[in-house]
Design an enzyme around this catalytic site. Structure first.
Site, mmCIF file in Angstrom:
data_model
loop_
_atom_site.group_PDB
_atom_site.id
_atom_site.type_symbol
_atom_site.label_atom_id
_atom_site.label_comp_id
_atom_site.label_asym_id
_atom_site.label_seq_id
_atom_site.Cartn_x
_atom_site.Cartn_y
_atom_site.Cartn_z
ATOM 1 N N HIS A 120 9.272 53.911 -9.565
ATOM 2 C CA HIS A 120 9.477 53.948 -8.116
ATOM 3 C C HIS A 120 10.913 54.354 -7.787
ATOM 4 O O HIS A 120 11.154 55.152 -6.875
ATOM 5 C CB HIS A 120 9.172 52.582 -7.501
ATOM 6 C CG HIS A 120 7.709 52.310 -7.330
ATOM 7 N ND1 HIS A 120 6.884 52.042 -8.388
ATOM 8 C CD2 HIS A 120 6.928 52.273 -6.214
ATOM 9 C CE1 HIS A 120 5.643 51.844 -7.939
ATOM 10 N NE2 HIS A 120 5.645 51.977 -6.629
ATOM 11 N N HIS A 162 10.915 44.638 -11.758
ATOM 12 C CA HIS A 162 11.850 45.244 -12.703
ATOM 13 C C HIS A 162 13.104 44.404 -12.864
ATOM 14 O O HIS A 162 13.487 43.653 -11.964
ATOM 15 C CB HIS A 162 12.264 46.642 -12.232
ATOM 16 C CG HIS A 162 11.153 47.641 -12.265
ATOM 17 N ND1 HIS A 162 10.698 48.211 -13.431
ATOM 18 C CD2 HIS A 162 10.401 48.170 -11.270
ATOM 19 C CE1 HIS A 162 9.714 49.051 -13.154
ATOM 20 N NE2 HIS A 162 9.510 49.038 -11.851
#
Length: 218
Positions: A120, A162
């Protein structure tokens, strides 16, 4: 035998995991994670690869503007390069995601289960660089893109999708992909040929392509 990272990397990864946890806990004290999760999720969906691919292809056929084909084809190429890079890196590195609720992740398949680097973030950085440097747009759009990219960066950490290093890796990858695209930039005539090869409007575009080729020769 299970593959293990060298000890220096293991130490780095542990420090990264600790720093990520500390960062999230401190931010959660300021901003309610429950209230903000829906906004983080919207950001997650807004930067998923499939919507970007679909919108890019749809824009080509809906707008059908020969003046835009070059930028659209190159943008599509950049997205494909990003998807390939992310898939290969995640499959090779196979870093686990931070502990958290991952049950609501949007359209995850295969290597998406892994954490490094953040796809992303790489995509957000690439898209931002594209519309600022490779296909210059208005200053207002620049501000919106930068704000959106920053939102993606921080939301990926705060959603526990993340670690911090995953996001840093995504930023570096996105910048590298934008730089690579400047080197392999597809010409207008080639872009028209690609579109004509995939379209029923081949006759009109082939005429434009021949005209551009003549101009290039001159």
């Amino acid at each position: 035998k299970k593959r293990q990272a060298p000890k220096p990397f293991q130490t780095l990864l542990k420090l990264d995991a600790s720093a990520t946890t500390l960062f999230c806990k401190n931010i959660d004290k300021i901003i309610s994670p429950v209230k903000c999760r829906k906004y983080y999720k919207l950001l997650e969906i807004s930067c998923h690869a499939l919507p970007w691919l679909a919108l890019t292809l749809a824009s080509m056929w809906i707008l059908w503007n020969e003046a835009l084909f070059q930028s659209q084809i190159n943008f599509l190429l950049g997205l494909i390069i990003d998807i390939i890079n992310i898939s290969l890196l995640k499959a090779f590195i196979r870093r686990r995601r931070p502990a958290g609720d991952h049950s609501d992740m949007f359209l995850t398949v295969g290597p998406d289960q892994y954490s490094f680097p953040s796809g992303h973030v790489s995509r957000a950085v690439f898209v931002t660089c594209f519309f600022i440097h490779l296909y210059p747009s208005s200053f207002v759009l620049h501000i919106l893109l930068i704000s959106w990219a920053l939102g993606i960066i921080f939301s990926r950490i705060l959603l526990r999708r993340h670690h911090i290093l995953d996001v840093v890796g995504g930023c570096i990858l996105g910048l590298a992909e934008a730089w690579l695209l400047t080197i392999i930039w597809i010409s207008k005539s080639t872009s028209l040929w690609i579109v004509s090869s995939l379209s029923d409007e081949a006759t009109n575009l082939e005429g434009l392509q021949d005209h551009d080729a003549i101009n290039d020769d001159l």
